[in-house]
Design a protein around this motif. Sequence first.
Motif, PDB file in Angstrom:
ATOM      1  N   ALA A 180       0.842  -1.206   0.000  1.00 22.03           N
ATOM      2  CA  ALA A 180       0.000   0.000   0.000  1.00 22.03           C
ATOM      3  C   ALA A 180       0.875   1.253   0.000  1.00 22.03           C
ATOM      4  CB  ALA A 180      -0.927   0.001   1.213  1.00 22.03           C
ATOM      5  N   VAL A 181       0.292   2.320  -0.534  1.00 23.56           N
ATOM      6  CA  VAL A 181       0.945   3.634  -0.530  1.00 23.56           C
ATOM      7  C   VAL A 181      -0.071   4.649  -0.013  1.00 23.56           C
ATOM      8  CG1 VAL A 181       1.988   5.467  -1.897  1.00 23.56           C
ATOM      9  CG2 VAL A 181       2.432   3.074  -2.483  1.00 23.56           C
ATOM     10  N   GLN A 182       0.323   5.409   1.009  1.00 28.88           N
ATOM     11  CA  GLN A 182      -0.538   6.457   1.550  1.00 28.88           C
ATOM     12  C   GLN A 182       0.208   7.782   1.457  1.00 28.88           C
ATOM     13  OE1 GLN A 182      -2.089   5.669   5.478  1.00 28.88           O
ATOM     14  NE2 GLN A 182      -2.459   7.844   5.896  1.00 28.88           N
ATOM     15  N   LEU A 183      -0.459   8.804   0.929  1.00 30.64           N
ATOM     16  CA  LEU A 183       0.205  10.091   0.700  1.00 30.64           C
ATOM     17  C   LEU A 183      -0.479  11.221   1.463  1.00 30.64           C
ATOM     18  CD1 LEU A 183       0.694   9.804  -3.154  1.00 30.64           C
ATOM     19  CD2 LEU A 183       2.514   9.785  -1.457  1.00 30.64           C
ATOM     20  N   GLN A 184       0.354  12.199   1.838  1.00 29.90           N
ATOM     21  CA  GLN A 184      -0.163  13.434   2.414  1.00 29.90           C
ATOM     22  C   GLN A 184       0.364  14.582   1.554  1.00 29.90           C
ATOM     23  OE1 GLN A 184       1.372  14.602   6.236  1.00 29.90           O
ATOM     24  NE2 GLN A 184      -0.426  15.855   6.704  1.00 29.90           N
ATOM     25  N   TYR A 185      -0.545  15.280   0.901  1.00 31.92           N
ATOM     26  CA  TYR A 185      -0.132  16.347  -0.015  1.00 31.92           C
ATOM     27  C   TYR A 185      -0.300  17.702   0.657  1.00 31.92           C
ATOM     28  CZ  TYR A 185       0.111  19.472  -3.993  1.00 31.92           C
ATOM     29  OH  TYR A 185       0.471  20.493  -4.843  1.00 31.92           O
ATOM     30  N   GLY A 232       4.402  13.989   2.164  1.00 25.70           N
ATOM     31  CA  GLY A 232       4.643  12.846   3.030  1.00 25.70           C
ATOM     32  C   GLY A 232       4.113  11.565   2.415  1.00 25.70           C
ATOM     33  N   ALA A 233       4.773  10.460   2.702  1.00 25.07           N
ATOM     34  CA  ALA A 233       4.335   9.166   2.174  1.00 25.07           C
ATOM     35  C   ALA A 233       4.553   8.079   3.211  1.00 25.07           C
ATOM     36  CB  ALA A 233       5.091   8.818   0.889  1.00 25.07           C
ATOM     37  N   VAL A 234       3.605   7.146   3.269  1.00 28.56           N
ATOM     38  CA  VAL A 234       3.751   5.940   4.069  1.00 28.56           C
ATOM     39  C   VAL A 234       3.641   4.762   3.100  1.00 28.56           C
ATOM     40  CG1 VAL A 234       2.844   4.532   5.946  1.00 28.56           C
ATOM     41  CG2 VAL A 234       2.694   7.036   6.074  1.00 28.56           C
ATOM     42  N   VAL A 235       4.648   3.902   3.108  1.00 25.65           N
ATOM     43  CA  VAL A 235       4.680   2.765   2.190  1.00 25.65           C
ATOM     44  C   VAL A 235       4.783   1.473   2.978  1.00 25.65           C
ATOM     45  CG1 VAL A 235       5.952   1.635   0.329  1.00 25.65           C
ATOM     46  CG2 VAL A 235       5.767   4.127   0.369  1.00 25.65           C
ATOM     47  N   SER A 236       3.991   0.483   2.583  1.00 25.18           N
ATOM     48  CA  SER A 236       4.115  -0.849   3.186  1.00 25.18           C
ATOM     49  C   SER A 236       4.424  -1.862   2.094  1.00 25.18           C
ATOM     50  CB  SER A 236       2.839  -1.243   3.935  1.00 25.18           C
ATOM     51  OG  SER A 236       1.740  -1.322   3.065  1.00 25.18           O
ATOM     52  N   ILE A 237       5.366  -2.754   2.410  1.00 23.29           N
ATOM     53  CA  ILE A 237       5.823  -3.778   1.467  1.00 23.29           C
ATOM     54  C   ILE A 237       5.745  -5.131   2.154  1.00 23.29           C
ATOM     55  CG2 ILE A 237       7.821  -4.630   0.148  1.00 23.29           C
ATOM     56  CD1 ILE A 237       8.737  -1.706  -0.082  1.00 23.29           C
ATOM     57  N   TYR A 251       6.560  -4.714   5.989  1.00 19.17           N
ATOM     58  CA  TYR A 251       7.512  -3.667   6.374  1.00 19.17           C
ATOM     59  C   TYR A 251       6.892  -2.314   6.034  1.00 19.17           C
ATOM     60  CZ  TYR A 251      10.579  -7.750   6.130  1.00 19.17           C
ATOM     61  OH  TYR A 251      11.125  -8.984   6.297  1.00 19.17           O
ATOM     62  N   ILE A 252       6.934  -1.412   7.005  1.00 21.65           N
ATOM     63  CA  ILE A 252       6.305  -0.096   6.824  1.00 21.65           C
ATOM     64  C   ILE A 252       7.328   0.987   7.140  1.00 21.65           C
ATOM     65  CG2 ILE A 252       4.441   1.437   7.547  1.00 21.65           C
ATOM     66  CD1 ILE A 252       2.870  -1.037   8.393  1.00 21.65           C
ATOM     67  N   ALA A 253       7.323   2.030   6.317  1.00 28.74           N
ATOM     68  CA  ALA A 253       8.199   3.186   6.566  1.00 28.74           C
ATOM     69  C   ALA A 253       7.510   4.436   6.051  1.00 28.74           C
ATOM     70  CB  ALA A 253       9.542   2.996   5.880  1.00 28.74           C
ATOM     71  N   ILE A 255      10.691   3.841   0.590  1.00 27.64           N
ATOM     72  CA  ILE A 255      11.150   2.527   0.132  1.00 27.64           C
ATOM     73  C   ILE A 255      12.632   2.336   0.463  1.00 27.64           C
ATOM     74  CG2 ILE A 255      11.507   1.063  -1.901  1.00 27.64           C
ATOM     75  CD1 ILE A 255       9.015   2.440  -3.120  1.00 27.64           C
ATOM     76  N   ASP A 256      13.420   3.404   0.333  1.00 32.24           N
ATOM     77  CA  ASP A 256      14.843   3.338   0.687  1.00 32.24           C
ATOM     78  C   ASP A 256      15.029   2.971   2.150  1.00 32.24           C
ATOM     79  OD1 ASP A 256      15.755   3.902  -1.855  1.00 32.24           O
ATOM     80  OD2 ASP A 256      16.009   6.060  -1.486  1.00 32.24           O
ATOM     81  N   GLN A 257      14.160   3.486   3.001  1.00 34.52           N
ATOM     82  CA  GLN A 257      14.242   3.141   4.432  1.00 34.52           C
ATOM     83  C   GLN A 257      13.988   1.648   4.651  1.00 34.52           C
ATOM     84  OE1 GLN A 257      12.152   5.460   7.361  1.00 34.52           O
ATOM     85  NE2 GLN A 257      12.358   7.361   6.179  1.00 34.52           N
ATOM     86  N   ILE A 258      12.991   1.114   3.971  1.00 32.50           N
ATOM     87  CA  ILE A 258      12.654  -0.301   4.146  1.00 32.50           C
ATOM     88  C   ILE A 258      13.804  -1.194   3.704  1.00 32.50           C
ATOM     89  CG2 ILE A 258      11.140  -2.152   3.297  1.00 32.50           C
ATOM     90  CD1 ILE A 258       8.868  -0.059   3.238  1.00 32.50           C
ATOM     91  N   PHE A 259      14.433  -0.837   2.602  1.00 28.15           N
ATOM     92  CA  PHE A 259      15.533  -1.657   2.075  1.00 28.15           C
ATOM     93  C   PHE A 259      16.902  -1.251   2.627  1.00 28.15           C
ATOM     94  CE2 PHE A 259      12.294  -2.537  -1.139  1.00 28.15           C
ATOM     95  CZ  PHE A 259      12.480  -3.898  -1.345  1.00 28.15           C
ATOM     96  N   ALA A 260      16.910  -0.228   3.495  1.00 25.55           N
ATOM     97  CA  ALA A 260      18.173   0.257   4.084  1.00 25.55           C
ATOM     98  C   ALA A 260      19.202   0.529   2.986  1.00 25.55           C
ATOM     99  CB  ALA A 260      18.709  -0.753   5.094  1.00 25.55           C
ATOM    100  N   GLN A 261      18.811   1.333   2.028  1.00 24.96           N
ATOM    101  CA  GLN A 261      19.649   1.577   0.854  1.00 24.96           C
ATOM    102  C   GLN A 261      19.719   3.063   0.532  1.00 24.96           C
ATOM    103  OE1 GLN A 261      17.547  -0.462  -2.293  1.00 24.96           O
ATOM    104  NE2 GLN A 261      16.011   1.135  -2.491  1.00 24.96           N
TER     105      GLN A 261
END
Length: 506
Positions: free
Chosen positions: A393-398, A405-410, A417-419, A434-440
């Motif tokens: 899922a992708v949740q956005l705050q415009y 702002g964005a909240v992404v779950s994978i 995993y959510i960040a 997504i970079d936070q989730i993959f630590a990249q």
Amino acid sequence: MRQIQFFDTSLRDGEQTPGVNFNTREKVQLALQLEKWGIDVIEAGFPIASEGDFEAVEAIAKAVTKMTVAGLARCQKKDIDRAYEALKYAVDPQIHVFLATSAVHREFKLQMTKEQVISSIKAHVRYARERFDKVQFSPEDATRTDKAFLLEAVQAAIDAGATIINVPDTVGYSNPTEYGEIFAYLINHIVSDEKITFSSHCHDDLGMATANALAAIENGADRVEGTINGIGERAGNTALEEVALALHIRKDFYQSTTNINLNETKRTSDLIARLSGIAVPKNKAIVGGNAYAHESGIHQDGVLKNPETYEIITPQLVGIKNNSLPLGKLSGRHAFIDKMTQLGYQIEQTEMDALFKRFKELADKKKQVTEQDLIALVADQGRGTENGYELDAVQLQYVSNGHQGAVVSIKKEQETYIASAIGAGSIQAIYNSIDQIFAQQPTLLNYEITALTSGEDAQAEVHVLLECSDSHEKVSGIGLDFDVLQASAKAYVQASAALKNRGVLV
């Protein structure tokens, strides 16, 4: 009439295009389509290059039923052994052995004398022939090799058991006159009790790859090597669809036939373009969007009176249809399956169930689902989970005039995993999450959005190209969705998962 064989290297040389990486499932899908198109020989990969390449060659060898399946190998016994293992299930296996012969390669890359090169060719081609009935030898950088030494190298390979000689214009250096003369010279001077097949392999650095391939045919080559859409290293390879149509349209001149099923041309091109992430230019010969478009008033008038005034190729010849696909949200399962069958797809029940569900979801959002939409759905099926990770899922705050702002779950198997993160724009916020989730911390080298069809309800196809900050390895990702932001997230997750699964991120 002569029979010209087509040797496709889209999965080997084509995959050497920077940023292009096909997974095993995609390679099998492409191989089956290439077989349907009529390819005689497919170079499935370079088995010793990686475990993934080996698995793909083996999978293709098991999947295809008519094509010869070839594996690439250097003049090294370990390469030949690895190719033999990968191809043991093939109906008709072939090995493609190569060694550079030009002075610049011998001196700076190989650091070998002429005598050492000849000795290596003899030993390794002989070793390959003990394991394969079909052995192809390529003197790499042939067009910059002294003709006398090139003949010596080719004769050594033939004496050792090679029955197919490929003459590669490795750096796209040659021109039609010179390239044709090389074939005539070799064919006139070799000595062999067996019939030797000569093959062209051209790169497009000077824009002459197709012309050079046709010059080779004019001078005795019975096989042409290349890729679909001309993909490949640097400026790419000979575009096989161009050669196929040239031989067909100008049959009066070339006096030759092929096994190519021309009405599968556009579908084959579209599949390569979608899975490689390299769009076909609008003005590309044969398969480009403008190849059968006429805007000039004079041209339009002529075409209306007789299409032959300005069209030497009908769009139907290469599989481009004028009619749209009348499928929508009220279409049932039977109509959907029937259309997929018409498009040439043979899909297992469980996969068809998933495709039909995605079709209905799309049909709820679009007025009409086109043929292009369906082809894209098939190509996209399974990509999201190929590396074990799937966008949940992708949740956005415009916020106008501020950070987004964005909240992404994978998901991966049973884990979620959510960040969350912010960015200057919505895409940047999603990618930071997504970079936070993959630590990249990769570098985004390219981001492209393509509308699959016209109109405001078109599906979005997003291509991204990432580069690892440490190893500088590049991978591409593709995302397909009605929503541009969702498609963007899918593409980034796919590329990130590929990098992580390769173990190149820290």
